[in-house]
Motif scaffolding. Structure first.
Motif, mmCIF file in Angstrom:
data_model
loop_
_atom_site.group_PDB
_atom_site.id
_atom_site.type_symbol
_atom_site.label_atom_id
_atom_site.label_comp_id
_atom_site.label_asym_id
_atom_site.label_seq_id
_atom_site.Cartn_x
_atom_site.Cartn_y
_atom_site.Cartn_z
ATOM 1 N N PHE A 94 1.067 -1.217 -0.009
ATOM 2 C CA PHE A 94 0.280 0.310 -0.485
ATOM 3 C C PHE A 94 0.573 1.450 0.192
ATOM 4 O O PHE A 94 1.604 1.994 0.637
ATOM 5 C CB PHE A 94 -0.609 0.396 1.235
ATOM 6 C CG PHE A 94 -2.406 -0.951 0.789
ATOM 7 C CD1 PHE A 94 -1.690 -2.176 2.031
ATOM 8 C CD2 PHE A 94 -3.027 -0.728 0.084
ATOM 9 C CE1 PHE A 94 -2.536 -2.753 1.669
ATOM 10 C CE2 PHE A 94 -4.513 -1.981 0.595
ATOM 11 C CZ PHE A 94 -3.909 -3.290 1.315
ATOM 12 N N CYS A 95 0.456 2.393 -0.234
ATOM 13 C CA CYS A 95 1.479 3.368 -1.182
ATOM 14 C C CYS A 95 0.404 4.729 0.246
ATOM 15 O O CYS A 95 -0.793 4.240 -0.025
ATOM 16 C CB CYS A 95 1.184 3.770 -2.231
ATOM 17 S SG CYS A 95 2.017 5.757 -2.395
ATOM 18 N N THR A 96 1.128 5.283 0.388
ATOM 19 C CA THR A 96 0.092 6.230 1.965
ATOM 20 C C THR A 96 1.279 7.449 1.988
ATOM 21 O O THR A 96 2.306 7.533 1.193
ATOM 22 C CB THR A 96 0.523 5.256 3.491
ATOM 23 O OG1 THR A 96 -0.350 6.454 3.695
ATOM 24 C CG2 THR A 96 1.687 5.257 3.237
ATOM 25 N N ALA A 97 0.400 8.740 2.126
ATOM 26 C CA ALA A 97 1.096 9.621 2.716
ATOM 27 C C ALA A 97 0.360 10.287 4.011
ATOM 28 O O ALA A 97 -0.567 9.871 4.440
ATOM 29 C CB ALA A 97 0.859 10.506 1.538
ATOM 30 N N GLY A 98 1.698 11.211 4.275
ATOM 31 C CA GLY A 98 0.575 11.352 5.668
ATOM 32 C C GLY A 98 1.754 13.037 5.561
ATOM 33 O O GLY A 98 2.900 12.412 4.985
ATOM 34 N N PRO A 99 1.527 13.621 7.272
ATOM 35 C CA PRO A 99 1.819 14.701 7.541
ATOM 36 C C PRO A 99 3.805 14.898 7.205
ATOM 37 O O PRO A 99 4.248 13.631 7.802
ATOM 38 C CB PRO A 99 1.880 14.787 8.496
ATOM 39 C CG PRO A 99 0.137 14.417 9.316
ATOM 40 C CD PRO A 99 0.616 12.856 8.194
ATOM 41 N N ALA A 100 4.287 15.791 7.188
ATOM 42 C CA ALA A 100 6.293 15.248 7.420
ATOM 43 C C ALA A 100 6.267 15.022 8.089
ATOM 44 O O ALA A 100 7.384 14.367 8.376
ATOM 45 C CB ALA A 100 6.471 16.780 6.233
ATOM 46 N N GLY A 101 5.966 15.090 9.738
ATOM 47 C CA GLY A 101 5.861 14.884 10.796
ATOM 48 C C GLY A 101 6.533 13.825 11.088
ATOM 49 O O GLY A 101 6.747 12.880 11.926
ATOM 50 N N VAL A 102 5.853 12.411 10.731
ATOM 51 C CA VAL A 102 5.552 10.809 10.565
ATOM 52 C C VAL A 102 7.283 10.531 10.249
ATOM 53 O O VAL A 102 7.509 9.702 10.694
ATOM 54 C CB VAL A 102 4.562 10.410 9.284
ATOM 55 C CG1 VAL A 102 3.210 11.020 9.931
ATOM 56 C CG2 VAL A 102 5.054 10.538 8.274
ATOM 57 N N TRP A 103 7.980 11.040 9.604
ATOM 58 C CA TRP A 103 9.164 10.925 9.412
ATOM 59 C C TRP A 103 10.029 10.904 10.417
ATOM 60 O O TRP A 103 10.874 10.620 10.722
ATOM 61 C CB TRP A 103 9.817 11.186 8.333
ATOM 62 C CG TRP A 103 11.384 11.299 8.292
ATOM 63 C CD1 TRP A 103 11.584 10.204 6.944
ATOM 64 C CD2 TRP A 103 12.691 11.758 8.845
ATOM 65 N NE1 TRP A 103 13.038 9.783 6.675
ATOM 66 C CE2 TRP A 103 13.304 10.533 7.905
ATOM 67 C CE3 TRP A 103 12.789 12.839 9.410
ATOM 68 C CZ2 TRP A 103 14.716 10.791 8.600
ATOM 69 C CZ3 TRP A 103 13.665 12.590 9.816
ATOM 70 C CH2 TRP A 103 14.897 12.007 9.624
ATOM 71 N N THR A 104 9.539 11.555 11.515
ATOM 72 C CA THR A 104 10.588 12.104 12.892
ATOM 73 C C THR A 104 10.592 11.138 13.376
ATOM 74 O O THR A 104 12.100 10.821 14.131
ATOM 75 C CB THR A 104 9.516 13.551 13.360
ATOM 76 O OG1 THR A 104 9.107 13.911 12.525
ATOM 77 C CG2 THR A 104 10.261 13.315 14.679
ATOM 78 N N GLY A 113 -2.334 5.044 11.813
ATOM 79 C CA GLY A 113 -3.110 5.820 11.825
ATOM 80 C C GLY A 113 -2.392 7.151 11.579
ATOM 81 O O GLY A 113 -3.275 8.399 11.565
ATOM 82 N N ASN A 114 -0.858 7.098 11.581
ATOM 83 C CA ASN A 114 -0.618 8.190 11.676
ATOM 84 C C ASN A 114 -1.076 9.172 9.654
ATOM 85 O O ASN A 114 -0.159 10.197 9.431
ATOM 86 C CB ASN A 114 0.815 8.810 11.781
ATOM 87 C CG ASN A 114 0.858 8.783 13.566
ATOM 88 O OD1 ASN A 114 -0.016 9.591 14.173
ATOM 89 N ND2 ASN A 114 2.660 8.495 14.256
ATOM 90 N N TYR A 115 -1.264 8.141 9.051
ATOM 91 C CA TYR A 115 -1.197 8.633 7.695
ATOM 92 C C TYR A 115 -2.831 8.859 7.272
ATOM 93 O O TYR A 115 -3.290 8.272 7.566
ATOM 94 C CB TYR A 115 -0.097 7.298 7.122
ATOM 95 C CG TYR A 115 0.770 6.878 6.766
ATOM 96 C CD1 TYR A 115 1.451 6.334 8.102
ATOM 97 C CD2 TYR A 115 1.991 7.983 6.642
ATOM 98 C CE1 TYR A 115 2.755 6.164 8.524
ATOM 99 C CE2 TYR A 115 3.620 7.790 6.462
ATOM 100 C CZ TYR A 115 4.030 6.625 7.520
ATOM 101 O OH TYR A 115 4.637 6.721 7.963
ATOM 102 N N HIS A 116 -2.899 9.772 6.093
ATOM 103 C CA HIS A 116 -4.065 10.226 6.311
ATOM 104 C C HIS A 116 -5.013 9.768 4.890
ATOM 105 O O HIS A 116 -6.076 9.975 4.842
ATOM 106 C CB HIS A 116 -3.899 11.868 6.140
ATOM 107 C CG HIS A 116 -3.583 12.471 7.281
ATOM 108 N ND1 HIS A 116 -3.628 13.513 7.249
ATOM 109 C CD2 HIS A 116 -4.081 12.081 8.568
ATOM 110 C CE1 HIS A 116 -2.789 14.507 8.567
ATOM 111 N NE2 HIS A 116 -3.282 13.277 9.652
ATOM 112 N N TYR A 117 -3.687 9.135 3.791
ATOM 113 C CA TYR A 117 -4.250 8.364 2.591
ATOM 114 C C TYR A 117 -3.573 7.192 2.205
ATOM 115 O O TYR A 117 -2.345 6.912 2.404
ATOM 116 C CB TYR A 117 -3.910 10.140 1.435
ATOM 117 C CG TYR A 117 -4.567 11.178 1.867
ATOM 118 C CD1 TYR A 117 -3.526 12.275 2.350
ATOM 119 C CD2 TYR A 117 -5.648 11.930 1.409
ATOM 120 C CE1 TYR A 117 -3.546 13.454 2.761
ATOM 121 C CE2 TYR A 117 -6.373 12.516 1.962
ATOM 122 C CZ TYR A 117 -5.374 13.683 2.523
ATOM 123 O OH TYR A 117 -5.634 15.292 2.480
#
Length: 128
Positions: A94-104, A113-117
């Motif tokens: 699955f491909c996913t996208a979340g706020p930049a900060g999830v990389w932290t 749950g931190n990924y929105h898309y």
């Protein structure tokens, strides 16, 4: 953000495969994008992410010797290059996208749950 994954298929152990995810709908500079995978009967597992603005990556320790993640700023795609594939790599990716900060941190990166898309998933089957 709309995500469209492609590139899955049936391969033999030891083969390589490249998955791609095309993103549309928003500017990606404020996002982290990546891949999770889900094997039959198991939960969704973190594989790799890339922070779009900087290109820094995180790859699961168990995969880092065989998988790489990259992005194309022009085509707005993120790719997962997989090599030396094993039967245990068989999963829906699955491909996913979340706020930049999830990389932290690893903890934030691994939490679905931190990924929105999420994209629709692409099946990878590795035969022995």
């Amino acid at each position: 953000v709309q995500l469209q994954a492609s590139g899955g298929g049936v391969v033999q152990a030891g083969d390589s495969l490249r998955l791609s995810c095309a993103a549309s709908g928003r500017t990606l500079s404020g996002y982290t994008m990546g891949w999770f995978r889900q094997a039959p009967g198991k939960g969704r597992e973190f594989a790799a992410i890339i922070r779009w603005s900087s290109g820094v990556t995180r790859i699961a320790d168990s995969l880092k010797d065989r998988f790489t993640i990259s992005r194309d700023n022009v085509e707005n795609t993120v790719s997962l290059q997989m090599s030396s594939l094993r039967p245990e790599d068989t999963a829906v990716y699955f491909c996913t996208a979340g706020p930049a900060g999830v990389w932290t941190s690893w903890r934030t990166a691994a939490a679905t749950g931190n990924y929105h898309y999420w994209g629709q998933g692409t099946q990878v089957t590795v035969s022995s």
